[in-house]
Design a protein around this motif. Sequence first.
Motif, PDB file in Angstrom:
ATOM      1  N   PHE A  36       0.852  -1.169   0.000  1.00  0.00           N
ATOM      2  CA  PHE A  36       0.000   0.000   0.000  1.00  0.00           C
ATOM      3  C   PHE A  36       0.894   1.227   0.000  1.00  0.00           C
ATOM      4  CE2 PHE A  36       0.731  -0.744   4.479  1.00  0.00           C
ATOM      5  CZ  PHE A  36       0.881   0.522   5.014  1.00  0.00           C
ATOM      6  N   ARG A  37       0.317   2.341  -0.316  1.00  0.00           N
ATOM      7  CA  ARG A  37       1.075   3.584  -0.304  1.00  0.00           C
ATOM      8  C   ARG A  37       0.278   4.621   0.472  1.00  0.00           C
ATOM      9  NH1 ARG A  37      -1.163   7.180  -3.643  1.00  0.00           N
ATOM     10  NH2 ARG A  37      -2.590   6.384  -5.201  1.00  0.00           N
ATOM     11  N   ASN A  38       0.972   5.638   0.943  1.00  0.00           N
ATOM     12  CA  ASN A  38       0.275   6.759   1.544  1.00  0.00           C
ATOM     13  C   ASN A  38       0.948   8.049   1.106  1.00  0.00           C
ATOM     14  OD1 ASN A  38       2.481   7.155   3.274  1.00  0.00           O
ATOM     15  ND2 ASN A  38       1.554   5.985   4.901  1.00  0.00           N
ATOM     16  N   ASN A  39       0.183   9.095   1.130  1.00  0.00           N
ATOM     17  CA  ASN A  39       0.658  10.426   0.770  1.00  0.00           C
ATOM     18  C   ASN A  39       0.304  11.358   1.907  1.00  0.00           C
ATOM     19  OD1 ASN A  39       1.340   9.681  -1.997  1.00  0.00           O
ATOM     20  ND2 ASN A  39      -0.864   9.533  -2.296  1.00  0.00           N
ATOM     21  N   GLY A  40       1.150  12.322   2.156  1.00  0.00           N
ATOM     22  CA  GLY A  40       0.862  13.267   3.224  1.00  0.00           C
ATOM     23  C   GLY A  40       1.455  14.627   2.929  1.00  0.00           C
ATOM     24  N   ALA A  41       0.941  15.604   3.635  1.00  0.00           N
ATOM     25  CA  ALA A  41       1.450  16.961   3.517  1.00  0.00           C
ATOM     26  C   ALA A  41       1.150  17.704   4.811  1.00  0.00           C
ATOM     27  CB  ALA A  41       0.792  17.683   2.350  1.00  0.00           C
ATOM     28  N   PHE A  42       1.937  18.715   5.078  1.00  0.00           N
ATOM     29  CA  PHE A  42       1.632  19.576   6.212  1.00  0.00           C
ATOM     30  C   PHE A  42       2.058  20.996   5.901  1.00  0.00           C
ATOM     31  CE2 PHE A  42       6.042  18.699   7.146  1.00  0.00           C
ATOM     32  CZ  PHE A  42       6.509  19.893   7.693  1.00  0.00           C
ATOM     33  N   VAL A  43       1.407  21.944   6.566  1.00  0.00           N
ATOM     34  CA  VAL A  43       1.794  23.353   6.541  1.00  0.00           C
ATOM     35  C   VAL A  43       1.710  23.851   7.978  1.00  0.00           C
ATOM     36  CG1 VAL A  43       1.077  23.846   4.170  1.00  0.00           C
ATOM     37  CG2 VAL A  43      -0.554  24.138   6.030  1.00  0.00           C
ATOM     38  N   GLY A  44       2.545  24.804   8.298  1.00  0.00           N
ATOM     39  CA  GLY A  44       2.529  25.326   9.654  1.00  0.00           C
ATOM     40  C   GLY A  44       3.333  26.601   9.759  1.00  0.00           C
ATOM     41  N   GLY A  45       3.400  27.093  10.968  1.00  0.00           N
ATOM     42  CA  GLY A  45       4.158  28.303  11.192  1.00  0.00           C
ATOM     43  C   GLY A  45       4.542  28.465  12.643  1.00  0.00           C
ATOM     44  N   ASN A  46       5.571  29.251  12.871  1.00  0.00           N
ATOM     45  CA  ASN A  46       6.034  29.603  14.211  1.00  0.00           C
ATOM     46  C   ASN A  46       6.038  31.111  14.339  1.00  0.00           C
ATOM     47  OD1 ASN A  46       6.737  26.899  14.907  1.00  0.00           O
ATOM     48  ND2 ASN A  46       8.611  27.125  13.745  1.00  0.00           N
ATOM     49  N   TYR A  47       5.573  31.591  15.476  1.00  0.00           N
ATOM     50  CA  TYR A  47       5.604  33.024  15.777  1.00  0.00           C
ATOM     51  C   TYR A  47       6.376  33.196  17.071  1.00  0.00           C
ATOM     52  CZ  TYR A  47       3.939  37.664  17.167  1.00  0.00           C
ATOM     53  OH  TYR A  47       3.865  38.976  17.573  1.00  0.00           O
ATOM     54  N   TYR A  48       7.517  33.863  16.978  1.00  0.00           N
ATOM     55  CA  TYR A  48       8.388  34.068  18.133  1.00  0.00           C
ATOM     56  C   TYR A  48       7.954  35.351  18.833  1.00  0.00           C
ATOM     57  CZ  TYR A  48      10.930  30.575  15.543  1.00  0.00           C
ATOM     58  OH  TYR A  48      11.267  29.429  14.855  1.00  0.00           O
ATOM     59  N   VAL A  49       7.082  35.210  19.836  1.00  0.00           N
ATOM     60  CA  VAL A  49       6.491  36.345  20.529  1.00  0.00           C
ATOM     61  C   VAL A  49       7.563  37.094  21.320  1.00  0.00           C
ATOM     62  CG1 VAL A  49       4.740  37.063  22.188  1.00  0.00           C
ATOM     63  CG2 VAL A  49       4.314  35.107  20.690  1.00  0.00           C
ATOM     64  N   LYS A  50       8.327  36.357  22.091  1.00  0.00           N
ATOM     65  CA  LYS A  50       9.419  36.885  22.916  1.00  0.00           C
ATOM     66  C   LYS A  50      10.531  35.859  22.882  1.00  0.00           C
ATOM     67  CE  LYS A  50       6.403  39.356  26.105  1.00  0.00           C
ATOM     68  NZ  LYS A  50       6.015  39.559  27.490  1.00  0.00           N
ATOM     69  N   PRO A  51      11.708  36.190  23.394  1.00  0.00           N
ATOM     70  CA  PRO A  51      12.777  35.184  23.414  1.00  0.00           C
ATOM     71  C   PRO A  51      12.390  33.902  24.155  1.00  0.00           C
ATOM     72  CG  PRO A  51      13.691  37.343  23.859  1.00  0.00           C
ATOM     73  CD  PRO A  51      12.187  37.499  23.837  1.00  0.00           C
ATOM     74  N   HIS A  52      11.418  33.994  25.057  1.00  0.00           N
ATOM     75  CA  HIS A  52      11.032  32.813  25.840  1.00  0.00           C
ATOM     76  C   HIS A  52       9.595  32.375  25.591  1.00  0.00           C
ATOM     77  CE1 HIS A  52      14.797  32.716  27.913  1.00  0.00           C
ATOM     78  NE2 HIS A  52      14.688  34.012  28.137  1.00  0.00           N
ATOM     79  N   LEU A  53       9.045  32.703  24.429  1.00  0.00           N
ATOM     80  CA  LEU A  53       7.696  32.252  24.099  1.00  0.00           C
ATOM     81  C   LEU A  53       7.561  32.111  22.587  1.00  0.00           C
ATOM     82  CD1 LEU A  53       4.746  31.560  24.738  1.00  0.00           C
ATOM     83  CD2 LEU A  53       4.266  34.026  24.700  1.00  0.00           C
ATOM     84  N   THR A  54       7.247  30.898  22.147  1.00  0.00           N
ATOM     85  CA  THR A  54       7.002  30.619  20.733  1.00  0.00           C
ATOM     86  C   THR A  54       5.611  30.017  20.602  1.00  0.00           C
ATOM     87  OG1 THR A  54       9.337  30.169  20.330  1.00  0.00           O
ATOM     88  CG2 THR A  54       7.786  29.368  18.691  1.00  0.00           C
ATOM     89  N   LEU A  55       4.802  30.545  19.688  1.00  0.00           N
ATOM     90  CA  LEU A  55       3.492  29.986  19.369  1.00  0.00           C
ATOM     91  C   LEU A  55       3.581  29.327  17.999  1.00  0.00           C
ATOM     92  CD1 LEU A  55       1.202  32.949  20.469  1.00  0.00           C
ATOM     93  CD2 LEU A  55       1.842  30.924  21.791  1.00  0.00           C
TER      94      LEU A  55
END
Length: 116
Positions: A36-55
Amino acid sequence: YGTYSVVPDVVDALAGLAQGTYNYVNSGTNYVAGSFRNNGAFVGGNYYVKPHLTLSARYDYFDYAYGTTPAPRAIAYVLMASLPYDNNIFVFHFNRTQDDIAGLSNDFRAEWRFLF
């Protein structure tokens, strides 16, 4: 898989693709019984709010095309907050998944992790 710095040190964009083909073996004979085969994909992002907080946010999609039509699929939505502390990281992780592999299912969970 790729990452692009949309705004340096502030916002990153992520994207990736995957494709795989798998053979499974008949346990009684050790011969390939099928594939069998599978296909996948993803998209995302990072927002560096402060040096000690990443969303972060991410959307994943998988298509398990192993011979059925329509092919079963799975989707995941993820939100994360990362808080580094003294060379360790606290991660708050919120997941929502949907799949129709064995009938439609929905799952929501929240996790708190401490990485050291």
